[in-house]
Design a protein around this motif. Structure first.
Motif: not given
Lengths: 338, 255, 270
Positions: A167-168, A170, A183, C133, C137-139, C216-221, C229-230, C232-233
């Protein structure tokens, strides 16, 4: 009288020796050293505070970053000269583009020394995630794909034949929040963050990274490809000063061979940069708790670095054409684990 | 159904706009309200139509409205007030939709009023496609559709050019002649008043009071373009209004 | 006579002063500018005076896009993103229009809510993501919430402004014909406010696309934002730009969709 003279003479010789060791003492070279507010950057902090950079003829300035990624980009863009960061997909990618080069090792796992911890959230722990063997299918927190967390989680779970869901999030802060609130199920992190978290009861330590990745080369020293290839004097001066800082740190904090006073002195230095917002007594506990081996003489563990590269490539996170030579210049430091 | 105004007075804030207005509007007649600008004649119309509450006095409805009347007091506005997003038919339908008419009845009413206002061929047109005169005919058709007991017409021809105004006056006369309706007709145009009014009430400048009520006996259908009697009445009305209009014109807006 | 001569001598053509200030459509200029910039980047990266660290080669970005489409990953990223956009924006815009209309219609609600909306508007919604979140929830919940919240405030402001601008004489006409309150709202206020609501929608949906990356920064694959974002990383500029191109196209498409909606709903404006 004569003893006085002798001491004076020795002093003169010493100064001359230092002058010889440090090229261009008269005009010190300006260097910008990228750093983060973590104990793993203690080598740079000590080298600056104790004048080791100055001794090596460098007029060093620390430039702080909130994450490893911008530090790598800053070195690629020549806004900083040296940095210490984990091997990540981003770093490999920048190296492939001819921007940066890894020149030495910094933080590493060593069996017998308290290293990075594997954590489980309280909810996951109560549901049975009490050892890394249960990581399969669990939600493992990472900052970004291709980060060191990603590598650790995958390797640790794979040791038990498992594959977690990554789970990314950041930022480290976001991962901590997600872990505390349940979570995500699991994470791995350096001990000075892991231990206070576990002490609060919101998370549980379920294993040591060192048990799965012995000799894991967590962070490395890197610089721009131009420095590594074309300015040996500068790089050598930096590594010399940095290594003196590392040696002080290891002696005071890891091996504890320098005595209590030396340890407190090093804690004082680190406290200027890490947990600076907390009182000295409280910060000292975390700083001492978080002591991990820094590679003596900035030596680098080639076996670990190779394993990391192979994993990033097998996951398709970096180009399959990258070789060790693409991003590593081993001509500066001792290679171990080869 | 008749309308009776009993000692109506009204204020806006501290400004008195109407004072002691008493007037009868008999069924089947057109009563014109004329007066200098700012005399409160449009305000009086809104009081009659129940869009505002009089500060003093009362507006009475005497007798029952016609059996199939859907909206006893129905306005025709100067700016037409058509919904630009509805067709001619849709604008007429708007005022019928809330009334749950028996099936087919609404369509019949719409066809009837569009025919009476000679708009049958334009039922599908949008307001922006129509001339000013046609827009006002749509507004009149819409008013007729609810079969009002009293039509409250607020300067219905003022936004139109002179020729269109003449044509529309002919239309109104033809409509009334075929089926007499009751109306209160506000205007500042004396020619309209003597052409359409059975009774003309002249208001003074603010605060508006009734200066005089002039009866015009000649049937609407017989009032020609250059009728000497009507000219005389119009002159008389202008004589009543002139000084008031001049004085009103020289007042400061906020005075 | 001298008269004529003088007249001739003094004859000066009236100078034209009326030009400019009237934008005219120049169809080809926009695409040509695009193409020229892309060609310049291609040449520079090919010749080497633009380093691969500065800018990816445009043709490599196109190849990445094609590979992404061929592998089916494009769909894996687009579907969750489009769902998040659709659900989040539908919630935010729907609630925003409802609240905006209520503010426009009821003075008490206006007095109560306008300061609240003014307080909410400038909050950087991204800053609230960790809070969302915890709440949702993180989803998908937190992602819907972020986009919904981000589109809600501009929609409210646009809507109550649009309701305020509805021709009062039309509302008075509706009242004078004895239309019910609900009929006036449905048949006069809402259609009258529609132009303002739709232009607000343009802004809201652009904000929704911006917030997609944040969501989509938090918890999105999977998702275009997660993909960017990926990339960029990993400092993978080709994929980074490929993702950005997809977002831009998404923006162009939503704008075109609103244009079509305007032509359909506001055809009466001519």
């Amino acid at each position: 009288m004569s003893s006085l003279t002798r001491r004076g003479t020795l002093g003169l010789i010493g100064a001359a020796a230092a002058g010889l060791a440090a090229p261009a003492l008269a005009a010190r070279r300006r260097v910008v050293v990228g750093a983060m507010n973590l104990t793993s950057h203690a080598g740079s902090f000590i080298a600056l505070e104790r004048g080791y950079f100055a001794d090596a003829g460098l007029d060093a300035e620390l430039k702080f970053f909130q994450a490893a990624q911008p530090m790598a980009v800053a070195i690629a863009s020549r806004d900083a000269d040296f940095g210490v960061t984990a091997i990540s997909g981003g770093l490999l990618s920048l190296a492939q583009k001819g921007a940066v080069k890894v020149i030495g090792g910094a933080l590493s796992e060593e069996k017998g020394i308290d290293g990075q911890k594997i954590l489980a959230s309280d909810a996951a722990f109560k549901a049975g995630l009490t050892s890394p063997a249960g990581l399969d299918g669990k939600r493992f927190g990472i900052t970004t794909a291709g980060s060191s967390f990603h590598y650790m989680g995958a390797r640790i779970a794979a040791a038990h034949g498992g594959r977690p869901e990554f789970v990314p999030l950041q930022k480290v802060g976001a991962v901590i929040g997600a872990l505390k609130s349940g979570q995500i199920d699991a994470w791995s992190i350096v001990p000075h963050i892991a231990k206070p978290l576990a002490a609060s009861g919101a998370v549980h330590i379920i294993g040591n990274v060192a048990d799965y990745l012995p000799g894991y080369q967590v962070t490395t020293v890197f610089t721009s490809a131009a420095n590594a290839g074309g300015d040996r004097g500068l790089v050598e001066a930096f590594l010399q000063a940095f290594s003196r800082g590392v040696a002080d740190y290891n002696a005071a904090m890891v091996d504890r061979s320098a005595g209590e006073a030396a340890m407190q002195a090093v804690v004082d230095i680190i406290h200027k940069y890490v947990y600076a917002d907390q009182p000295r007594e409280k910060a000292a506990v975390s700083i001492i708790n978080g002591s991990m081996r820094l590679n003596e003489g900035a030596a680098i563990n080639l076996a670990s670095v190779r394993d990391q590269l192979e994993w990033f490539q097998s996951e398709g996170l970096v180009d399959a054409g990258i070789t060790l030579e693409t991003f590593l210049d081993t001509s500066y430091v001792k290679v171990i684990g080869a | 159904m008749d309308i009776r105004l009993e000692a109506i007075g009204h204020d806006y804030g501290r400004t008195e706009v109407l004072r002691d207005i008493t007037l009868d509007i008999p069924s089947g007649r057109i009563v014109c309200l004329v007066g200098p600008s700012g005399c409160g004649k449009s305000t009086l119309l809104r009081l009659i139509g129940g869009l505002e509450r009089p500060a003093r006095g009362r507006v009475l409805m005497l007798g029952e409205p016609p059996a199939d009347c859907l909206n006893p007091l129905t306005f025709v506005f100067q700016d037409f007030a058509l919904l630009p997003w509805r067709t001619v038919r849709g604008n007429v339908a708007l005022v019928l939709e809330d009334h749950r008419l028996p099936p087919g009845r609404m369509e019949a009413v719409i066809s009837d009023v569009l025919a009476r206002t000679r708009l049958s061929d334009f039922a599908g047109a949008l307001p922006r496609q129509l001339s000013g005169g046609m827009k006002q005919r749509v507004a009149i058709a819409r008013a007729l559709a609810v079969n009002p007991a009293v039509m409250l017409m607020d300067e219905p021809l003022s936004a139109l050019d002179a020729q269109t105004r003449e044509l529309l006056m002919d239309d109104l006369v033809a409509l009334w002649t075929r089926t007499p309706f009751t109306a209160v007709y506000v205007t500042h145009n004396l020619a309209e008043a003597v052409r359409l009014g059975h009774r003309v009430a002249v208001l003074s400048r603010r605060p508006g009071r009734i200066r005089e009520v002039v009866e015009i006996d000649r049937p609407l259908g017989e009032r020609g373009y250059a009728d000497a009697d009507l000219e005389r009445i119009q002159k008389h009305l202008w004589g009543l209004m002139r000084d008031e209009a001049r004085a009103a014109d020289e007042e400061l807006v906020d005075g | 006579m001298a008269d004529t001569a003088a007249g001739m001598a003094a004859a000066v053509e009236v100078p034209f002063r009326g030009g400019g200030f009237a934008p005219r459509p120049k169809r080809w200029v926009g695409p040509a500018t695009f193409l020229a910039l892309i060609a310049l980047a291609e040449w520079g990266t090919w010749a080497g005076w633009i380093s691969p660290l500065t800018l990816p080669r445009p043709s490599a970005v196109v190849e990445t896009l094609i590979a992404l489409a061929r592998s089916g990953l494009m769909f894996d990223h687009l579907l969750p993103s489009l769902t998040r956009l659709a659900v989040g924006a539908a919630l935010g815009v729907g609630a925003g229009i409802a609240v905006g209309v209520l503010i426009g219609l009821f003075s008490h609600l206006r007095a109560a809510l306008v300061p609240l909306v003014a307080a909410l508007f400038p909050i950087p919604k991204i800053a609230l993501l960790p809070l969302f979140v915890i709440w949702f929830g993180i989803d998908e919940g937190s992602k819907y919430a972020l986009i919904a919240f981000g589109t809600f405030t501009p929609t409210v402001v646009a809507t109550f402004g649009a309701v305020d601008n509805v021709d009062r004489s039309l509302i008075r006409m509706g009242q004078s014909f004895g239309l019910s309150w609900w009929s006036i709202v449905r048949k006069i206020v809402l259609p009258g406010a529609m132009p303002g609501i739709l232009s607000g929608l343009r802004i809201s949906l652009a904000i929704a696309i911006i917030l997609l990356v944040a969501a989509e920064m938090l918890g999105a694959r999977y998702g275009i934002g997660a993909y960017i974002l990926e990339a960029g990383a990993l400092y993978d500029l080709e994929r980074l730009f490929a993702g950005v191109v997809i977002l831009s196209l998404l923006g162009v498409l939503t704008s075109a969709a609103i244009g079509a909606l305007e032509r359909r709903l506001l055809g009466w404006r001519g």
